[in-house]
Design a protein around this motif. Sequence first.
Motif, PDB file in Angstrom:
ATOM      1  N   GLU A 161      36.851  53.330 -52.890  1.00 42.02           N
ATOM      2  CA  GLU A 161      37.321  52.712 -54.131  1.00 42.02           C
ATOM      3  C   GLU A 161      38.822  52.401 -54.021  1.00 42.02           C
ATOM      4  OE1 GLU A 161      35.666  51.461 -56.729  1.00 42.02           O
ATOM      5  OE2 GLU A 161      37.701  50.732 -56.960  1.00 42.02           O
ATOM      6  N   PHE A 162      39.182  51.180 -54.414  1.00 44.49           N
ATOM      7  CA  PHE A 162      40.584  50.767 -54.285  1.00 44.49           C
ATOM      8  C   PHE A 162      41.298  50.666 -55.622  1.00 44.49           C
ATOM      9  CE2 PHE A 162      38.515  49.261 -50.408  1.00 44.49           C
ATOM     10  CZ  PHE A 162      39.383  49.731 -49.446  1.00 44.49           C
ATOM     11  N   ALA A 164      43.562  51.268 -58.827  1.00 45.74           N
ATOM     12  CA  ALA A 164      44.774  52.044 -59.082  1.00 45.74           C
ATOM     13  C   ALA A 164      44.721  52.500 -60.533  1.00 45.74           C
ATOM     14  CB  ALA A 164      46.018  51.204 -58.820  1.00 45.74           C
ATOM     15  N   ASN A 224      45.951  52.972 -48.209  1.00 51.10           N
ATOM     16  CA  ASN A 224      46.876  53.830 -48.954  1.00 51.10           C
ATOM     17  C   ASN A 224      48.139  54.124 -48.144  1.00 51.10           C
ATOM     18  OD1 ASN A 224      45.583  53.924 -51.351  1.00 51.10           O
ATOM     19  ND2 ASN A 224      44.669  55.940 -51.081  1.00 51.10           N
ATOM     20  N   PHE A 265      54.557  46.076 -54.628  1.00 53.02           N
ATOM     21  CA  PHE A 265      54.860  47.399 -54.068  1.00 53.02           C
ATOM     22  C   PHE A 265      56.240  47.478 -53.413  1.00 53.02           C
ATOM     23  CE2 PHE A 265      51.801  50.840 -54.338  1.00 53.02           C
ATOM     24  CZ  PHE A 265      50.916  50.242 -55.218  1.00 53.02           C
ATOM     25  N   LEU A 266      57.203  46.827 -54.072  1.00 57.26           N
ATOM     26  CA  LEU A 266      58.584  46.902 -53.597  1.00 57.26           C
ATOM     27  C   LEU A 266      59.487  47.423 -54.696  1.00 57.26           C
ATOM     28  CD1 LEU A 266      59.086  43.620 -51.510  1.00 57.26           C
ATOM     29  CD2 LEU A 266      58.808  45.956 -50.684  1.00 57.26           C
ATOM     30  N   LYS A 267      58.915  48.189 -55.608  1.00 60.51           N
ATOM     31  CA  LYS A 267      59.712  48.696 -56.728  1.00 60.51           C
ATOM     32  C   LYS A 267      60.217  50.081 -56.356  1.00 60.51           C
ATOM     33  CE  LYS A 267      60.651  47.979 -61.216  1.00 60.51           C
ATOM     34  NZ  LYS A 267      62.032  48.340 -60.976  1.00 60.51           N
ATOM     35  N   SER A 269      61.767  53.710 -56.749  1.00 63.42           N
ATOM     36  CA  SER A 269      61.425  54.695 -57.778  1.00 63.42           C
ATOM     37  C   SER A 269      61.926  56.083 -57.410  1.00 63.42           C
ATOM     38  CB  SER A 269      59.906  54.749 -57.936  1.00 63.42           C
ATOM     39  OG  SER A 269      59.316  55.254 -56.747  1.00 63.42           O
ATOM     40  N   PHE A 272      56.928  58.155 -54.987  1.00 60.53           N
ATOM     41  CA  PHE A 272      55.549  57.943 -55.424  1.00 60.53           C
ATOM     42  C   PHE A 272      54.881  59.267 -55.732  1.00 60.53           C
ATOM     43  CE2 PHE A 272      55.188  57.700 -50.674  1.00 60.53           C
ATOM     44  CZ  PHE A 272      54.375  58.797 -50.454  1.00 60.53           C
ATOM     45  N   CYS A 276      46.534  60.364 -54.704  1.00 63.15           N
ATOM     46  CA  CYS A 276      46.007  59.756 -53.471  1.00 63.15           C
ATOM     47  C   CYS A 276      47.001  59.643 -52.312  1.00 63.15           C
ATOM     48  CB  CYS A 276      45.449  58.371 -53.787  1.00 63.15           C
ATOM     49  SG  CYS A 276      43.989  58.454 -54.827  1.00 63.15           S
ATOM     50  N   PHE A 277      48.165  59.037 -52.573  1.00 67.54           N
ATOM     51  CA  PHE A 277      49.026  58.663 -51.443  1.00 67.54           C
ATOM     52  C   PHE A 277      49.345  59.841 -50.520  1.00 67.54           C
ATOM     53  CE2 PHE A 277      51.151  54.560 -53.267  1.00 67.54           C
ATOM     54  CZ  PHE A 277      49.954  53.904 -53.117  1.00 67.54           C
ATOM     55  N   PHE A 338      52.495  60.094 -63.507  1.00 60.97           N
ATOM     56  CA  PHE A 338      53.006  59.642 -62.203  1.00 60.97           C
ATOM     57  C   PHE A 338      53.286  58.147 -62.167  1.00 60.97           C
ATOM     58  CE2 PHE A 338      49.747  57.395 -59.693  1.00 60.97           C
ATOM     59  CZ  PHE A 338      48.605  57.588 -60.472  1.00 60.97           C
TER      60      PHE A 338
END
Length: 463
Positions: A161-162, A164, A224, A265-267, A269, A272, A276-277, A338
Amino acid sequence: MIKTICCIGAGYVGGPTMAVIALKCPDITVNVVDLSQTRIDAWNDRDLNNLPIYEPGLIEIIHKCRGRNLFFSTEVDKAIEDADAIFISVNTPTKAYGVGKGQAADLKYIELCARQIAEVATTPKIVIEKSTLPVRTAEAISNILKNTGNGVDFQVLSNPEFLAEGTAVQDLLYPDRVLIGREESKEGKKAAQTLVDIYKNWVNEDKILTTNVWSSELSKLTANAFLAQRVSSINAMSELCEVTGADVNEVAKAIGADSRIGSKFLKSSVGFGGSCFQKDILNLVYIAKSYGLKEVADYWEQVIILNNHQKRRFASNIVKTLFNTVSGKDIAILGWAFKKNTNDTRESAAIYISNELLKERAELKVFDPKVTKEQIFSDLDRLETRTEEENKSLVSVVEDPYEACENAHAVAVLTEWDEFNGYDWEKIYRSMKKPAFVFDGRALLDQEKLEEIGFATYKIGKG
Ligand code: NAD
Ligand code: UDX
């Protein structure tokens, strides 16, 4: 033809995934089962605001399908027996004991499911791995099913499953792709086609990819790892931006305009989080090591090392800026989830950062629009850094963001909830101790405006 589906595991994946299948396939009965009575009760709660997970758009789907062709229960055996296809969607956390502790995926819940299916099933079943699993797990599941079963035919498919969290419903309704891994045999292909036929009810066939089982299992871990790597890459640049006077958002925009790099996916933070990651990369590192691939393992481990560094440096920056001591100082924590639009706090950077501040004896007032007080204390208590009483005396969880900021020396923005932008920051400023600081770990707020009001600001990735 599939008439009845069972999904074992009514969590963040099982719940929304099965809700969308039920919505799009009204002729299929979907039974979602779980060991946790509390979770099932919440899925069955009359008040849809009490569903166990928060996802935009989910309430509407549950409202439409629950009791029609979507059912939640703890009767696992019955659901297995009734089903033509069984999705395994249980948790696969990082192993906390024995060989592979801290890295390998703990497969005990998966194995229990396989044994239970083998024991109960008296008619042929297609068993579908929905959980994220180490490459070659399907082989183990197959072995258990074939060696401990009642002699019925089992076909094992991988269908990672992908989705988010926070966008689960949209991701499920409009997936970039659906991946199905299957054995090369005639039976394997036939089973895969049965699953393709389900997805074809709402997904264009050219987006449904079939591969061999090992490629499918490994693709999930790889996806991931690549996504997390992008976050760590931009976070690494955020630190460089801060010391050189560059702005990481401008850098991200400039590089993201290159179609080969892409803008997602260039934010930058606070690091993460999510269930999952970290878990999946650690698992990848473990697998690479177990095949003797040291360089491969080291390469991916660096993504985690950088992420831990990002969380640590954010916390220590707060302490440093507040004149090297936060002992006895009130700090408002805005955001505990998160990421925005979820009530999930697993591996949230907020937990780690708060823990660092608490070690320095800061007093925290936490506000999150969707996370409960019980969850926040349970996250802190689980760290075992302090007793439950100590956490209670140093942390308060409030339901009003203005209350969180009142008399605080600093505000730390740790989740990118949109509503934080709409707050009356002048009012917040007036209620705080001076000098009043905002530490924006999500580059979310208008820094210029905050500074005009009088705040001293730190924005992640801005020098
Ligand atoms: P979760 O913890 O929210 O849900 C898992 C559920 O399985 C729990 O409610 C648990 O009680 C239940 N369970 C465990 N063993 C059981 C058993 N033997 N019988 C019945 N129920 C049992 O986990 P999740 O976030 O839904 O993740 C599930 C899997 O999907 C994991 O492998 C995860 O890596 C993967 N995944 C998660 C996401 C995500 O965004 N959360 C996305 C893609 C893939
Ligand atoms: C991730 C994958 O995106 C999804 O495909 C997979 O099925 C499950 O794992 P999820 O963890 O739910 O999904 O959320 P995601 O949007 O990937 O965010 C993960 C973390 O990275 C969050 O803490 C988020 O805030 C952070 N992140 C994401 C950033 O810091 N910057 C970004 O640019 C993107």
